[in-house]
Write an enzyme that holds these catalytic residues in place. Sequence first.
Site, mmCIF file in Angstrom:
data_model
loop_
_atom_site.group_PDB
_atom_site.id
_atom_site.type_symbol
_atom_site.label_atom_id
_atom_site.label_comp_id
_atom_site.label_asym_id
_atom_site.label_seq_id
_atom_site.Cartn_x
_atom_site.Cartn_y
_atom_site.Cartn_z
ATOM 1 N N LYS A 1 4.424 9.716 8.451
ATOM 2 C CA LYS A 1 4.217 9.222 9.813
ATOM 3 C C LYS A 1 5.222 9.760 10.837
ATOM 4 O O LYS A 1 5.101 10.900 11.266
ATOM 5 C CB LYS A 1 4.160 7.697 9.794
ATOM 6 C CG LYS A 1 3.009 7.205 8.860
ATOM 7 C CD LYS A 1 2.600 5.788 9.097
ATOM 8 C CE LYS A 1 1.695 5.224 8.010
ATOM 9 N NZ LYS A 1 0.289 5.185 8.319
ATOM 10 N N ASP B 1 9.223 2.593 -0.145
ATOM 11 C CA ASP B 1 8.191 3.286 0.610
ATOM 12 C C ASP B 1 8.443 2.968 2.080
ATOM 13 O O ASP B 1 8.093 1.896 2.567
ATOM 14 C CB ASP B 1 6.810 2.821 0.169
ATOM 15 C CG ASP B 1 5.702 3.549 0.932
ATOM 16 O OD1 ASP B 1 5.992 4.147 1.996
ATOM 17 O OD2 ASP B 1 4.548 3.500 0.477
ATOM 18 N N TYR C 1 0.863 -1.194 0.000
ATOM 19 C CA TYR C 1 0.000 0.000 0.000
ATOM 20 C C TYR C 1 0.886 1.226 0.000
ATOM 21 O O TYR C 1 1.844 1.307 0.776
ATOM 22 C CB TYR C 1 -0.913 0.007 1.227
ATOM 23 C CG TYR C 1 -1.805 1.240 1.283
ATOM 24 C CD1 TYR C 1 -2.848 1.414 0.356
ATOM 25 C CD2 TYR C 1 -1.606 2.241 2.238
ATOM 26 C CE1 TYR C 1 -3.660 2.537 0.403
ATOM 27 C CE2 TYR C 1 -2.421 3.365 2.285
ATOM 28 C CZ TYR C 1 -3.452 3.514 1.364
ATOM 29 O OH TYR C 1 -4.253 4.633 1.401
HETATM 30 N N1 PMP Z 1 2.750 4.116 2.286
HETATM 31 C C1 PMP Z 1 2.605 3.227 3.281
HETATM 32 C C2 PMP Z 1 3.563 2.093 3.392
HETATM 33 C C3 PMP Z 1 1.565 3.381 4.204
HETATM 34 O O1 PMP Z 1 1.405 2.483 5.180
HETATM 35 C C4 PMP Z 1 0.686 4.483 4.074
HETATM 36 C C5 PMP Z 1 -0.454 4.726 5.044
HETATM 37 N N2 PMP Z 1 -0.686 3.825 6.028
HETATM 38 C C6 PMP Z 1 0.891 5.375 3.021
HETATM 39 C C7 PMP Z 1 1.938 5.164 2.153
HETATM 40 C C8 PMP Z 1 -0.008 6.552 2.826
HETATM 41 O O2 PMP Z 1 0.227 7.517 3.799
HETATM 42 P P1 PMP Z 1 -0.898 8.574 4.186
HETATM 43 O O3 PMP Z 1 -1.990 7.824 4.857
HETATM 44 O O4 PMP Z 1 -0.176 9.536 5.075
HETATM 45 O O5 PMP Z 1 -1.339 9.221 2.921
#
Ligand code: PMP
Length: 407
Positions: A258, A230, A135
């Site tokens: 985060k 990521d 994700y």
């Molecule tokens: N990349 C990863 C690995 C994530 O876990 C998340 C959200 N949990 C995101 C991107 C997207 O981040 P955001 O919710 O701050 O848009």
Amino acid sequence: MARAERLFPGGVNSPVRAFRPVGGTPRVIERAQGARMWDADGNELIDYIGSWGPMILGHAHPEVVAAVGRAAEKGTSFGAPNALEVGLGEAIVAAMPSIERLRFVNSGTEAAMSALRVARGFTGREKVIKLAGGYHGHADALLVRAGSSASGIAQPTSAGVTPATAADTLVAPYNDLRSVANLLSAHPRQVAAVIVEPVAANMGVVKPAKGYLEGLRDLTSADGTLLVFDEVITGFRLGRGGAQERYGVRPDLTVLGKIIGGGLPVGAYGGRADVMSKVAPDGPVYQAGTLSGNPLAMAAGLATLRRLTPELYGRLEEYGAVLEAGLKDAAHEADVEVQVVRVASLLTVFFDDDARFARFFRAMLERGVLLPPSQQEAWFLSAAHGDAELRSTLVAARAAFRESVNA
Ligand code: PMP
């Protein structure tokens, strides 16, 4: 919640908060401190959601709160350069040597979307490869799953994503190097980037197979494809240097979010200087943001990063190890089949059956332990979790495993 449901789809501002996978009504949170949260009905909860990752120091850490307060008194947004963004940027670059230059944005979604745009702008190629189960936020090109054919061409997982958008995204299974090699040779010099969660944490926690990340590095380098890590979850969580430090693999671009915002809205993408020099106004890849580099978020991130010492990561590891062992014992005693997987302070208890997880979740909640309301999501430990939380969690888990088998 009744008022919220009239306003917001599902009553929430992000879907997983709605408790759909586990049933019941979400708790409305009034305040949080350390490892605990209190809901509007006055219930105290031990929190393993941790705002889905940012709260590695625990909630309302006094130094983070003070830093945000000091920043707010000087103004909440300038739309102009400020020293806090330079400070946080330098702290990130120092921790992650693959990041030579970076850009702050406001969410992980924005960061991943922008990193792919830069990868396309730099390479002049159109396609990207993502791994199934990964994700990367909700940008159109990434809301896809593997299609039915072996071509790797993706299908949208969301209404509103066009097949044309999805057609530029190729999907390979996670931990399967041969599939990535096949896609790259089927589309030679057409793939701008491979984007990967170096430790998958959005299908439960799944570790990279031995040699997998190194293999992705070799395959992408050989084809002139950029490797994008990521590290929205893993950055500053597996250690200051994230997964790239832990596994010793240097990506071309890194996506962050985060923890680097200490619980305020933030994201960042960065990496090789030659790639990042393509970003406007230095280069032709456009990307901008009214609130990017926001002083409150930068201050919260800086205060958080200052606290992330080897000693703190050691304590998180210790808590994680004891919790992992205790959960395995408790499941075994109750004769419940689960996979318990942990990497540092990320943990998953995966049941073979979603209904069984739902009963486990509800039994834990009744005992004051709030888990992520989906077994696809990792439990996030914080440095504020201590002996008292550990004891209460394991007492609750022994009962909850027993209840999970009684339909
Ligand atoms: N990349 C990863 C690995 C994530 O876990 C998340 C959200 N949990 C995101 C991107 C997207 O981040 P955001 O919710 O701050 O848009």
